[in-house]
Write an enzyme that holds these catalytic residues in place. Structure first.
Site, PDB file in Angstrom:
ATOM      1  N   GLY A 226     -19.188 -31.351 -28.399  1.00 55.13           N
ATOM      2  CA  GLY A 226     -19.465 -31.955 -27.097  1.00 55.13           C
ATOM      3  C   GLY A 226     -19.540 -31.026 -25.919  1.00 55.13           C
ATOM      4  CB  CYS A 328     -51.305 -42.851 -28.830  1.00 61.88           C
ATOM      5  SG  CYS A 328     -52.796 -41.920 -29.104  1.00 61.88           S
TER       6      CYS A 328
HETATM    7  N1  LLP Z   1     -19.124 -33.748 -33.879  1.00 60.57           N
HETATM    8  C1  LLP Z   1     -19.509 -35.030 -33.972  1.00 60.57           C
HETATM    9  C2  LLP Z   1     -18.657 -35.972 -34.699  1.00 60.57           C
HETATM   10  C3  LLP Z   1     -20.701 -35.454 -33.346  1.00 60.57           C
HETATM   11  O1  LLP Z   1     -21.067 -36.717 -33.417  1.00 60.57           O
HETATM   12  C4  LLP Z   1     -21.490 -34.515 -32.641  1.00 60.57           C
HETATM   13  C5  LLP Z   1     -22.746 -34.913 -31.996  1.00 60.57           C
HETATM   14  C6  LLP Z   1     -21.061 -33.182 -32.590  1.00 60.57           C
HETATM   15  C7  LLP Z   1     -19.863 -32.830 -33.202  1.00 60.57           C
HETATM   16  C8  LLP Z   1     -21.818 -32.107 -31.881  1.00 60.57           C
HETATM   17  O2  LLP Z   1     -21.939 -32.405 -30.525  1.00 60.57           O
HETATM   18  P1  LLP Z   1     -22.446 -31.269 -29.515  1.00 60.57           P
HETATM   19  O3  LLP Z   1     -21.474 -30.155 -29.559  1.00 60.57           O
HETATM   20  O4  LLP Z   1     -23.791 -30.850 -29.958  1.00 60.57           O
HETATM   21  O5  LLP Z   1     -22.490 -31.955 -28.206  1.00 60.57           O
HETATM   22  N2  LLP Z   1     -29.325 -36.040 -29.745  1.00 60.57           N
HETATM   23  C9  LLP Z   1     -28.454 -35.961 -28.603  1.00 60.57           C
HETATM   24  C10 LLP Z   1     -27.064 -35.485 -28.968  1.00 60.57           C
HETATM   25  C11 LLP Z   1     -26.404 -36.364 -30.027  1.00 60.57           C
HETATM   26  C12 LLP Z   1     -25.025 -35.849 -30.411  1.00 60.57           C
HETATM   27  C13 LLP Z   1     -24.503 -36.553 -31.610  1.00 60.57           C
HETATM   28  N3  LLP Z   1     -23.239 -36.090 -32.070  1.00 60.57           N
HETATM   29  C14 LLP Z   1     -29.094 -35.049 -27.562  1.00 60.57           C
HETATM   30  O6  LLP Z   1     -30.188 -34.555 -27.796  1.00 60.57           O
HETATM   31  O7  LLP Z   1     -28.527 -34.858 -26.490  1.00 60.57           O
END
Ligand code: LLP
Length: 402
Positions: A226, A328
């Site tokens: 996150g 499209c």
């Molecule tokens: N751990 C878990 C349990 C998660 O669900 C996620 C992301 C992460 C780690 C990694 O999160 P990060 O460090 O990348 O923030 N498609 C969306 C982001 C979806 C994130 C889903 N889970 C976007 O493009 O912003």
């Protein structure tokens, strides 16, 4: 490092993803360093960018992997991640996936419901195994991010409430086929404030203490991913403050700290290169139509996410324009109101911060071949995914044509 985007676009054609592997290495080392003095494991969230070479690059530095499907687990293994550094999360694992994860003997299966725990127990029993598990706790904290990527509220489908988690740990401890060794939370993505994570961390650390008192031996404390990044002018969390806060909240708990960064590691390593096809104007608007589209980079269309877009080496007077692709859909745009100079056919545009959730969320919508991917490391570029061909796209259909 400065990347020669023009040379790369000429060599590999567009649309193209380019990743700066030295940047990824710097990010990994900065985060690992922040956790120094404490046992820690960085489980790269494969979903952010699942290219085998990206995973392998991180694995060589010692990273583990956070996976949300058996496909991601297999990618991690093929890319050389130690099995004992792989975590398998996700709200909907199928029996076949659980079976495979147990056979591979990965570090942890992360449970998201009581029903799932029973499935894991029964699959483990059928294999005569003991499943190492962790439980994802939903601490009901508002992470103050986009609602689509917020996951730690009771409104969201993820994890279980504290009371349920406690009940699950007590059950798991008694089970011959479950070994509860981890605890996990993840409250959302693109987080730019430390406070909500600290609050969640405190709640989950307290639960871990309660569990230790019940002789449930929690050895892995997983703070999820996150960590937000700069797309525009966001202020981000310092990794040093982040790690210090976690060390502080988990003081006295003899645990290995796990974290699951995806975006932090790769977002700003990546650039999406696209070429101008046409300029187009009507009485109110200017559009620049490019050869990349929402099927390549979905974030602007799906979340109205901002990605900086610039025209290479063109300093002429800039006016606002929508940068749109050939798909499209009116929602097919890479940027709106972007200040860009007058552009000509084949001029190159660079879309920044495209390393996370870029290629990994791409599709073949409109029968468009997915882009090629290139790594640049120590000044040298190399292809890490070939551009798809039309033949690739129809391969699984052709034989059924009657
Ligand atoms: N751990 C878990 C349990 C998660 O669900 C996620 C992301 C992460 C780690 C990694 O999160 P990060 O460090 O990348 O923030 N498609 C969306 C982001 C979806 C994130 C889903 N889970 C976007 O493009 O912003």
């Amino acid at each position: 490092m400065t990347l020669d985007f023009l040379a790369l676009s000429n060599k590999y054609d567009t649309p193209l993803y380019v990743y700066d592997f030295d940047y990824i290495a710097d990010r990994y080392h900065a985060l690992k360093e922040a956790f120094s003095g404490q046992k820690s494991l960085i489980n790269y969230a494969v979903k952010a960018n699942s290219n085998l070479s990206v995973i392998s690059h991180l694995a060589k530095m010692g990273a583990g992997a956070d996976c949300v499907s058996i496909g991601e687990v297999k990618r991690a293994i093929i890319a050389g991640v130690d099995k004992y550094k792989i975590i398998f999360s996700g709200v909907g694992k199928k029996d076949e996936e659980i079976h495979e994860a147990l056979k591979q003997d990965i570090l942890l299966i992360n449970l998201e419901s009581e029903a799932e725990m029973k499935r894991v127990e029964s699959v483990a029993a059928s294999l005569g195994k003991e499943a190492r598990i962790s439980i994802r706790v939903n601490p009901n904290i508002d992470p103050k991010t986009h609602p689509y990527i917020s996951t730690g509220l009771h409104d969201n489908k993820f994890g279980v409430e504290i009371d349920v988690a406690k009940r699950m740990y007590i059950y798991a401890k008694k089970s011959a086929n479950l070994n509860p060794v981890g605890i996990h939370f993840h409250i959302g993505s693109q987080l730019t404030e430390l406070e909500p994570i600290a609050e969640a961390c405190g709640i989950v650390a307290d639960l871990a203490r309660t569990l230790k008192a019940l002789e449930i031996d929690i050895r892995f404390f997983d703070v999820g991913g996150g960590l937000g990044v700069v797309y525009d002018n966001e202020t981000t969390i310092s990794v040093k403050e982040y790690a210090d806060m976690i060390k502080e909240k988990t003081k006295g708990l003899d645990v290995t700290l796990l974290c699951e960064p995806g975006r932090y590691m790769v977002a700003n390593s990546g650039y999406f290169l696209t070429k101008v096809l046409y300029e187009k104007r009507n009485d109110t608007k200017r559009f620049v139509v490019v050869d990349g589209a929402m099927n390549d980079l979905l974030r602007p269309s799906l979340y109205e996410a901002y990605h900086k877009i610039e025209a290479l080496g063109n300093e002429n007077e800039k006016t606002p324009t929508d940068v749109v692709g050939p798909v499209c859909e009116s929602g097919d745009f890479l940027g709106k109101g972007v200040l860009l100079p007058q552009l000509n056919h084949n001029d190159l545009l660079i879309v920044h911060s495209a390393g996370a959730y870029g290629f990994s969320m791409s599709s073949n919508y409109n029968t468009r071949n997915r882009a090629a991917e290139v790594a640049v490391e120590n000044g040298k570029d190399r292809l890490i995914r070939a551009r798809e061909t039309f033949e690739d796209l129809i391969a699984l259909e052709k034989e059924f044509l009657v």
